[in-house]
Design a protein around this motif. Structure first.
Motif, PDB file in Angstrom:
ATOM      1  N   ALA A 124       0.806  -1.230   0.000  1.00 67.12           N
ATOM      2  CA  ALA A 124       0.000   0.000   0.000  1.00 67.12           C
ATOM      3  C   ALA A 124       0.830   1.267   0.000  1.00 67.12           C
ATOM      4  O   ALA A 124       0.282   2.369   0.122  1.00 67.12           O
ATOM      5  CB  ALA A 124      -0.939  -0.005   1.207  1.00 67.12           C
ATOM      6  N   HIS A 127      -5.992   6.702   0.631  1.00 67.36           N
ATOM      7  CA  HIS A 127      -6.763   5.477   0.845  1.00 67.36           C
ATOM      8  C   HIS A 127      -5.954   4.437   1.612  1.00 67.36           C
ATOM      9  O   HIS A 127      -6.512   3.632   2.364  1.00 67.36           O
ATOM     10  CB  HIS A 127      -7.246   4.903  -0.497  1.00 67.36           C
ATOM     11  CG  HIS A 127      -6.149   4.422  -1.394  1.00 67.36           C
ATOM     12  ND1 HIS A 127      -5.530   3.199  -1.250  1.00 67.36           N
ATOM     13  CD2 HIS A 127      -5.548   5.016  -2.458  1.00 67.36           C
ATOM     14  CE1 HIS A 127      -4.608   3.050  -2.192  1.00 67.36           C
ATOM     15  NE2 HIS A 127      -4.595   4.146  -2.929  1.00 67.36           N
ATOM     16  N   ALA A 128      -4.611   4.476   1.441  1.00 68.08           N
ATOM     17  CA  ALA A 128      -3.763   3.541   2.187  1.00 68.08           C
ATOM     18  C   ALA A 128      -3.783   3.874   3.676  1.00 68.08           C
ATOM     19  O   ALA A 128      -3.790   2.976   4.527  1.00 68.08           O
ATOM     20  CB  ALA A 128      -2.340   3.587   1.644  1.00 68.08           C
ATOM     21  N   ASP A 153      -6.305   5.418   5.209  1.00 67.70           N
ATOM     22  CA  ASP A 153      -7.638   5.090   5.708  1.00 67.70           C
ATOM     23  C   ASP A 153      -7.741   3.599   6.031  1.00 67.70           C
ATOM     24  O   ASP A 153      -8.299   3.214   7.070  1.00 67.70           O
ATOM     25  CB  ASP A 153      -8.699   5.467   4.670  1.00 67.70           C
ATOM     26  CG  ASP A 153      -8.804   6.976   4.475  1.00 67.70           C
ATOM     27  OD1 ASP A 153      -8.373   7.715   5.387  1.00 67.70           O
ATOM     28  OD2 ASP A 153      -9.291   7.412   3.409  1.00 67.70           O
ATOM     29  N   THR A 154      -7.190   2.780   5.147  1.00 69.01           N
ATOM     30  CA  THR A 154      -7.209   1.332   5.378  1.00 69.01           C
ATOM     31  C   THR A 154      -6.404   0.977   6.613  1.00 69.01           C
ATOM     32  O   THR A 154      -6.828   0.153   7.435  1.00 69.01           O
ATOM     33  CB  THR A 154      -6.630   0.587   4.153  1.00 69.01           C
ATOM     34  OG1 THR A 154      -7.398   0.910   2.995  1.00 69.01           O
ATOM     35  CG2 THR A 154      -6.635  -0.914   4.379  1.00 69.01           C
ATOM     36  N   ALA A 155      -5.241   1.621   6.774  1.00 69.97           N
ATOM     37  CA  ALA A 155      -4.391   1.341   7.931  1.00 69.97           C
ATOM     38  C   ALA A 155      -5.074   1.773   9.224  1.00 69.97           C
ATOM     39  O   ALA A 155      -4.985   1.073  10.243  1.00 69.97           O
ATOM     40  CB  ALA A 155      -3.050   2.058   7.771  1.00 69.97           C
ATOM     41  N   SER A 192      -8.327   1.931   9.783  1.00 67.44           N
ATOM     42  CA  SER A 192      -9.413   0.987  10.053  1.00 67.44           C
ATOM     43  C   SER A 192      -8.877  -0.286  10.673  1.00 67.44           C
ATOM     44  O   SER A 192      -9.464  -0.840  11.611  1.00 67.44           O
ATOM     45  CB  SER A 192     -10.160   0.659   8.756  1.00 67.44           C
ATOM     46  OG  SER A 192     -10.742   1.819   8.202  1.00 67.44           O
ATOM     47  N   SER A 193      -7.743  -0.750  10.165  1.00 72.05           N
ATOM     48  CA  SER A 193      -7.133  -1.964  10.692  1.00 72.05           C
ATOM     49  C   SER A 193      -6.659  -1.776  12.123  1.00 72.05           C
ATOM     50  O   SER A 193      -6.796  -2.660  12.972  1.00 72.05           O
ATOM     51  CB  SER A 193      -5.957  -2.389   9.811  1.00 72.05           C
ATOM     52  OG  SER A 193      -5.292  -3.504  10.350  1.00 72.05           O
TER      53      SER A 193
END
Length: 316
Positions: free
Chosen positions: A93, A125-126, A128-130, A132-133
């Motif tokens: 990512a 977006h990377a 945001d994904t991180a 959330s995780s």
């Protein structure tokens, strides 16, 4: 105060050499044309290698702050080191191809003078994904307290905070018209010949001193005062102030290599070398017309052409 461990600093520099970066980051020979690279523009979500006073750090640009600083968060590549406000971004990512940790909890105002090489970018977006995780792996409060006081992560966080605090202390932003030093009108209390003899400079440069369009360094001011018998304070007030736009422009990463080469040539530090380049650009302005950031960039490009035009080697 802590400094970056030599092994960690070497790891960051090795990382810089392996990434897709400006010519100044991955080639031994640097030319004046390289200063025009868009890779020297500081943008939100960019990853940068920053270095100052023996400490090296990777940073993620969060937002612009002032003409001289940005809001940035430290980024590390050591596995397993993070706190509850940090997020880990997977290799797939990000442009570095490595698992990286962004320490959002210690986002700070960082002087752009420390920025050296752009390493790539981190897409929103990377992040945001991180984020959330990381929320799914939230630790209980008791474990957070233990992590805060006793883990290697706490030591790493303290080290990063220490470096950022030291940089901001060492490189305090210039106030508006910081170099304003007094009146510039009237006949100077020394002659052209005295300037040439005291400073061992040609007539053209001595004339710029007489006109007040060339700022003397502290050492040159003292040397001229000794030769003429005048007080140092009387000479310091004669030169016109260096424009804010010029001083701000010289803090940009695109001029860092030029300044480092000047520091090496003058056997001084970057701050004194930056002032020397500013004085040279200001003297050049006396023979040209125009003002503003773009004009100063053109004049500095002319100086870079003279200093770096044929390519210069430096151990990086």
């Amino acid at each position: 105060m802590s400094k970056t461990h030599p092994d960690k600093r070497a790891k960051l520099l090795e990382l810089a050499s392996r990434t897709k970066t400006p010519v100044t980051a991955n080639q031994e020979k640097v030319t004046a044309a390289d200063v025009d690279s868009f890779d020297f523009d500081i943008r939100t979500n960019d990853l940068w290698l920053a270095r100052w006073s023996g400490a090296t750090m990777m940073l993620l640009v969060i937002s612009e702050s002032t003409p001289q600083t940005v809001m940035a968060a430290p980024v590390t590549v050591e596995p397993g080191l993070l706190d509850q406000e940090a997020v880990t971004v997977e290799p797939s990512a990000n442009t570095l191809g490595l698992p990286i940790t962004v320490w959002f909890g210690i986002t700070r105002e960082v002087p752009i003078q420390t920025f050296e090489r752009r390493l790539g970018e981190l897409p929103p977006h990377a992040l945001d994904t991180a984020r959330s995780s990381s929320k799914t792996n939230f630790l209980p409060e008791a474990e957070q307290d233990l992590l805060h006081w006793s883990s290697p992560s706490a030591e790493k966080k303290a080290e990063l905070e220490d470096i950022l605090e030291r940089w901001l202390t060492d490189l305090k932003p210039l106030p508006s018209s910081a170099t304003k030093s007094g009146p510039t009108h009237g006949r100077p209390p020394f002659t052209l010949q005295q300037v040439m003899e005291a400073l061992n400079v040609p007539q053209r440069k001595a004339m710029n001193v007489i006109r007040g369009t060339f700022q003397l360094s502290p050492a040159e001011t003292e040397q001229l005062a000794l030769h003429t018998g005048l007080p140092v304070d009387a000479l310091s007030s004669l030169a016109a102030p260096l424009p804010d736009e010029l001083l701000f422009e010289l803090q940009q990463p695109r001029w860092r290599f030029l300044i480092r080469m000047e520091a090496k040539k003058l056997k001084t530090d970057e701050s004194e070398a930056r002032l020397a380049v500013a004085r040279e650009a200001y003297a050049l302005a006396a023979r040209q017309k125009g003002e503003g950031t773009n004009v100063w960039r053109q004049r500095l490009r002319t100086i870079a052409l003279g200093h770096l035009g044929s390519g210069t080697n430096e151990g990086r």
